[in-house]
Design a protein around this motif. Structure first.
Motif, mmCIF file in Angstrom:
data_model
loop_
_atom_site.group_PDB
_atom_site.id
_atom_site.type_symbol
_atom_site.label_atom_id
_atom_site.label_comp_id
_atom_site.label_asym_id
_atom_site.label_seq_id
_atom_site.Cartn_x
_atom_site.Cartn_y
_atom_site.Cartn_z
ATOM 1 N N VAL A 111 0.845 -1.200 0.000
ATOM 2 C CA VAL A 111 0.000 0.000 0.000
ATOM 3 C C VAL A 111 0.877 1.246 0.000
ATOM 4 N N ALA A 112 0.525 2.221 -0.825
ATOM 5 C CA ALA A 112 1.265 3.482 -0.876
ATOM 6 C C ALA A 112 0.312 4.653 -1.033
ATOM 7 N N VAL A 113 0.730 5.809 -0.548
ATOM 8 C CA VAL A 113 0.011 7.059 -0.771
ATOM 9 C C VAL A 113 0.631 7.744 -1.981
ATOM 10 N N ALA B 158 5.011 2.891 1.274
ATOM 11 C CA ALA B 158 5.709 3.973 0.576
ATOM 12 C C ALA B 158 4.793 5.187 0.474
ATOM 13 N N VAL B 159 5.409 6.343 0.290
ATOM 14 C CA VAL B 159 4.682 7.590 0.053
ATOM 15 C C VAL B 159 5.322 8.263 -1.156
ATOM 16 N N ALA B 160 4.537 8.525 -2.195
ATOM 17 C CA ALA B 160 5.004 9.250 -3.372
ATOM 18 C C ALA B 160 4.311 10.606 -3.384
ATOM 19 N N VAL B 161 5.046 11.647 -3.021
ATOM 20 C CA VAL B 161 4.480 12.992 -2.943
ATOM 21 C C VAL B 161 5.090 13.840 -4.059
ATOM 22 N N SER B 162 4.265 14.635 -4.711
ATOM 23 C CA SER B 162 4.702 15.346 -5.912
ATOM 24 C C SER B 162 5.889 16.264 -5.656
#
Length: 295
Positions: free
Chosen positions: A197-199, A222-226
């Motif tokens: 699961v990732a944001v 994981a977190v993928a932030v712009s």
């Protein structure tokens, strides 16, 4: 097999797109740090996202044969149809706890802000819709230059102390709450089942402090932030980065988000499956069950 699944998915998306062009309401109001979020047509502009399950007869997935597509996908991938779930942040995972204009005015009163909430909202909308010329991205690092422009344009106040108080407010658990009270239970069930699961969010670097403030950062692999990826949805780059962080292929992923353009079209351009929050799915439990995980 992957090509067959992609072709079937593309045909289904075209059907769904034609079926869902009416009856969808979007809110173009954004607050200090967040992207577009979606509300129901009967809600006020700043109401929280709708949760719960709609009657089957009102839901296009059943009508357009998505069960058949899911069965087809299980025949290709097994009982659990996706190896990972990507989740949009604002409007899907979390929502603002109070209307933006109310907070801007409430905090701004002691700094001399005199505009009404309606005036703040109108000025905010106009400012947000203007091209941001200082960068190809709005959310760069901590996003301060962009948000300073938005705040001063919305309120007529350029006081640095006002801006800092407002900016920091949106890193606290007072500013946000979770859309789905069962989210933690569902994400734990997904991960126990081997689903990652990732944001994936258009946000500045305050996203991680927000997730920590809500005690949910540890739910995600994981977190993928712009602001960190240097790409904003609907650019497929941010979805591909999330897949890379999780170690999965796009065709093994489903993305859940509330914005048709940024979330659904963007994820599909990256090769992922995608479901619209509040229309295709109404809770994270429903997401889990649709991909074959019992909660």
């Amino acid at each position: 097999m992957a090509l067959m699944a992609t072709t079937a998915r593309t045909k289904l998306w075209r059907l769904l797109a034609r079926a869902s062009r009416s009856g969808t309401s979007y809110c173009n109001d954004r607050i200090l740090s967040i992207p577009l979020y979606r509300v129901s047509s009967s809600s006020s502009p700043f109401s929280t996202a709708v949760t719960g399950t709609a009657p089957a007869e009102h839901r296009g997935f059943e009508i357009l044969g998505v069960k058949e597509y899911e069965d087809y996908r299980r025949s290709l991938y097994g009982e659990i149809t996706h190896k990972a779930v990507l989740v949009d942040a604002v409007g899907t995972l979390v929502v603002p706890s109070q209307p933006m204009a109310q907070i801007y005015r409430q905090i701004g009163e002691k700094y001399g802000v005199e505009y009404s909430e309606a005036e703040i909202l109108n000025k905010y909308r106009r400012a947000y819709e203007q091209p941001w010329g200082k960068s190809r991205l709005r959310y760069v690092n901590d996003g301060r230059p962009f948000w300073q422009y938005i705040v001063s344009s919305s309120t007529g106040c350029s006081d640095s102390q006002y801006f800092e108080e407002l900016y920091n407010y949106y890193t606290t658990n007072k500013a946000w709450h979770l859309c789905d009270p069962e989210a933690e239970k569902v994400f734990k069930a997904l991960r126990r089942a081997g689903v990652k699961v990732a944001v994936v969010s258009n946000f500045d670097t305050r996203l991680r402090p927000v997730l920590r403030a809500l005690n949910c950062e540890h739910w995600f692999d994981a977190v993928a932030v712009s602001a960190e990826v240097e790409a904003e949805k609907p650019n497929p780059t941010i979805f591909l980065k999330a897949c890379e962080l999780l170690g999965v292929k796009p065709e093994d992923v489903v993305h859940i988000g509330d914005d048709r353009r940024n979330d659904i079209w963007g994820a599909r351009d990256a090769g992922c499956d995608a479901w619209l929050w509040g229309s295709d799915v109404y809770s994270f439990k429903e997401v889990a069950e649709r991909i074959g995980v019992r909660v």
